[in-house]
Design an enzyme around this catalytic site. Structure first.
Site, PDB file in Angstrom:
ATOM      1  N   LYS A 116      29.677  14.270  36.828  1.00 57.31           N
ATOM      2  CA  LYS A 116      29.835  15.688  37.148  1.00 57.31           C
ATOM      3  C   LYS A 116      31.218  16.225  36.803  1.00 57.31           C
ATOM      4  CE  LYS A 116      26.258  15.944  40.671  1.00 57.31           C
ATOM      5  NZ  LYS A 116      25.919  16.312  42.055  1.00 57.31           N
ATOM      6  N   GLY A 164      21.025  15.147  44.296  1.00 53.50           N
ATOM      7  CA  GLY A 164      20.088  15.209  45.407  1.00 53.50           C
ATOM      8  C   GLY A 164      20.729  15.513  46.745  1.00 53.50           C
ATOM      9  N   GLU A 200      35.329  21.538  45.239  1.00 55.55           N
ATOM     10  CA  GLU A 200      35.068  22.843  44.652  1.00 55.55           C
ATOM     11  C   GLU A 200      35.113  23.918  45.730  1.00 55.55           C
ATOM     12  OE1 GLU A 200      31.985  22.039  40.941  1.00 55.55           O
ATOM     13  OE2 GLU A 200      31.212  22.755  42.855  1.00 55.55           O
ATOM     14  N   LYS A 201      35.300  25.149  45.299  1.00 54.88           N
ATOM     15  CA  LYS A 201      35.178  26.292  46.200  1.00 54.88           C
ATOM     16  C   LYS A 201      33.737  26.369  46.685  1.00 54.88           C
ATOM     17  CE  LYS A 201      36.340  30.227  48.182  1.00 54.88           C
ATOM     18  NZ  LYS A 201      37.267  30.247  49.333  1.00 54.88           N
ATOM     19  N   LEU A 203      30.702  28.489  47.930  1.00 51.69           N
ATOM     20  CA  LEU A 203      30.204  29.857  47.925  1.00 51.69           C
ATOM     21  C   LEU A 203      29.223  30.027  49.093  1.00 51.69           C
ATOM     22  CD1 LEU A 203      29.566  30.243  44.089  1.00 51.69           C
ATOM     23  CD2 LEU A 203      31.584  30.918  45.394  1.00 51.69           C
ATOM     24  N   HIS A 235      19.489  20.710  49.874  1.00 48.89           N
ATOM     25  CA  HIS A 235      19.747  20.605  48.438  1.00 48.89           C
ATOM     26  C   HIS A 235      18.534  20.152  47.636  1.00 48.89           C
ATOM     27  CE1 HIS A 235      23.955  21.188  49.490  1.00 48.89           C
ATOM     28  NE2 HIS A 235      23.870  20.165  50.321  1.00 48.89           N
ATOM     29  N   ARG A 291      17.265  16.185  30.995  1.00 52.17           N
ATOM     30  CA  ARG A 291      15.872  15.725  31.076  1.00 52.17           C
ATOM     31  C   ARG A 291      14.962  16.905  31.342  1.00 52.17           C
ATOM     32  NH1 ARG A 291      15.091  16.602  36.415  1.00 52.17           N
ATOM     33  NH2 ARG A 291      16.781  16.091  37.866  1.00 52.17           N
TER      34      ARG A 291
END
Length: 447
Positions: A116, A164, A200-201, A203, A235, A291
């Site tokens: 990532k 996931g 990360e920020k 949201l 998620h 994929r």
């Protein structure tokens, strides 16, 4: 063109791939664990090979068992479906080393986008907007504190590998960061064998928007529109639709063009999905899946394009069968993931399917390997069917979905059908005015 394709998967996606192969005149080989000996894709394939005992680690994730199945069946290509080995770069390399084509991207692109942090860096370099956050894996909590202060709370700590929802911790204020950082690293290490994390920020109320692409490996990449996957629980996507009811006119097209141009510079091959968070008119890249997606049928319904067929053609070295100008978007499509689980507690519900009846009629498609008398094994994902509905517009689509759900019968196990029937009574769901946290609030999982 390939003569024989081995399908390295199970359930509805194995059957989905089999059907496209049959329509192309390609023979199929079904692999299966002992638990799936009576599965529908095994019954319909030209050949079948048992690759091990029920646990996925000993069968569907056993690279060498699948390679052996290729050799004994003389398959010249492998379609991995989704999940299992579909984004395993080493698997793709091993197949190619043995002269067997992998129906998917190159191992290089799988590896690049599977990390990532690397994917985020690549996207930024290609001009794709990303969520503010760390440029690489964080070494320690001190580095995390500095970065979190720079981008501002709330933030989310995320595993560099995997997905996931595992290895993810939301942090609302500075005092909670250390514990979240430790938990995310521990969960990432246990789930993926890699404890690297980044920040990360966060949201607070975004939509989940994704762009479907298809590339020929020579620099030509098409975008096939956007999908909205904002109905999620922990998620995990439960409901998807195309086009998104949240985007303004032209926004999806502009994003698709940007993504296609960027991946064209990478000479991307095969199907791929670039995923974004969308809030206040801005898109932020989160990841790319190299994929076929579970939700690919909604794109097929509004474009009329068989994505599996295109995957097979480009993997065989052929050109894409169409150009960007040939892609036409018409109507609206939605997909409900029908899972074998309690619709209230979400506890898995494997067991004997005493009766199964799929809904029908104009604009209704069911992707499923179920049949009356099939025993759903307890070893795998609970997804047992996908109900896909097409309409002239979203309102028409939702009315047709209500009718289709009322016709669908799965007896003997609990399913998520009642959940979707409840959702169709909610104004927010019907209007499409939800964000990715709405379902959890509706279910009482979030304040």
């Amino acid at each position: 063109m390939f003569k024989k394709v081995l399908i390295a998967n199970r359930g509805e996606i194995a059957l989905r791939v089999h059907r496209s192969c049959q329509e192309m005149g390609i023979e199929t080989v079904a692999v299966h664990s002992l638990a799936d000996s009576d599965a529908m894709h095994v019954r319909l394939a030209d050949e079948s090979v048992c690759i091990g005992p029920p646990p996925a680690a000993d069968s569907y994730l056993n690279t060498y068992a699948i390679l052996s199945a290729c050799q004994v069946s003389s398959a010249d290509a492998v379609h991995p479906g989704y999940g299992f080995l579909s984004e395993n770069a080493s698997f793709a390399e091993i197949l190619e080393e043995h002269g067997i084509s992998f129906i998917g991207p190159t191992a290089e692109h799988i590896r690049l986008m599977g990390d990532k942090i690397a994917a985020r860096t690549t996207a930024k370099d290609l001009g794709i907007p990303v969520v503010p956050g760390s440029p690489g894996a964080l070494q320690d909590i001190a580095e995390a504190r500095v970065l979190a202060e720079e981008i501002g709370y709330p933030v989310i700590v995320k595993a560099a590998a995997g997905g996931g929802g595992r290895g993810m911790q939301v942090v609302q204020e500075a005092g909670d960061l250390e514990q979240a950082f430790s938990l995310a690293r521990a969960e990432a290490g246990a789930a993926f064998g890699d404890s690297s994390v980044y920040v990360e920020k966060y949201l607070p109320a975004p939509r989940h928007i994704e762009i479907q692409v298809m590339g020929d490996g020579r620099g030509k990449v098409l975008h096939l529109g956007e999908r909205d996957c904002s109905i999620q629980r922990r998620h995990q996507k439960l409901f998807e639709e195309a086009p998104s009811p949240a985007l303004k006119s032209g926004e999806g097209t502009r994003l698709g063009e940007l993504v296609a141009e960027a991946l064209g510079r990478l000479c991307y091959r095969g199907a791929g999905t670039v995923e974004f968070l969308y809030q206040d008119g801005e898109f932020y890249f989160i990841e790319m899946n190299t994929r076929l997606q579970v939700e690919h049928p909604v794109t097929e319904m509004i474009t009329g394009i068989d994505l599996v067929r295109e995957q097979i053609r480009v993997a065989a070295g052929e050109e894409l069968s169409l150009s960007q100008d040939d892609v036409r978007f018409k109507g609206h499509a939605v997909e409900c993931r029908i899972n074998a689980e309690d619709p209230d507690s979400f506890a898995p519900s494997p067991g004997l399917v005493e009766r199964f009846h799929a809904p029908g009629g104009l604009g209704v498609r069911v992707d499923s390997g179920l049949y009356s008398g099939f025993r759903i094994p307890p070893y795998y994902d609970s997804l047992i069917a996908k109900l896909i509905v097409y309409g002239d517009d979203r309102d028409h689509c939702m009315l047709r979905l209500k009718r289709a759900l009322s016709e669908m019968v799965v007896e003997g196990v609990d399913t998520s059908i009642p959940l979707f029937q409840r959702l169709l009574g909610e104004d927010v769901f019907l209007s499409g005015g939800y964000d990715i946290h709405w379902l959890e609030r509706y279910l009482g999982l979030k304040e």
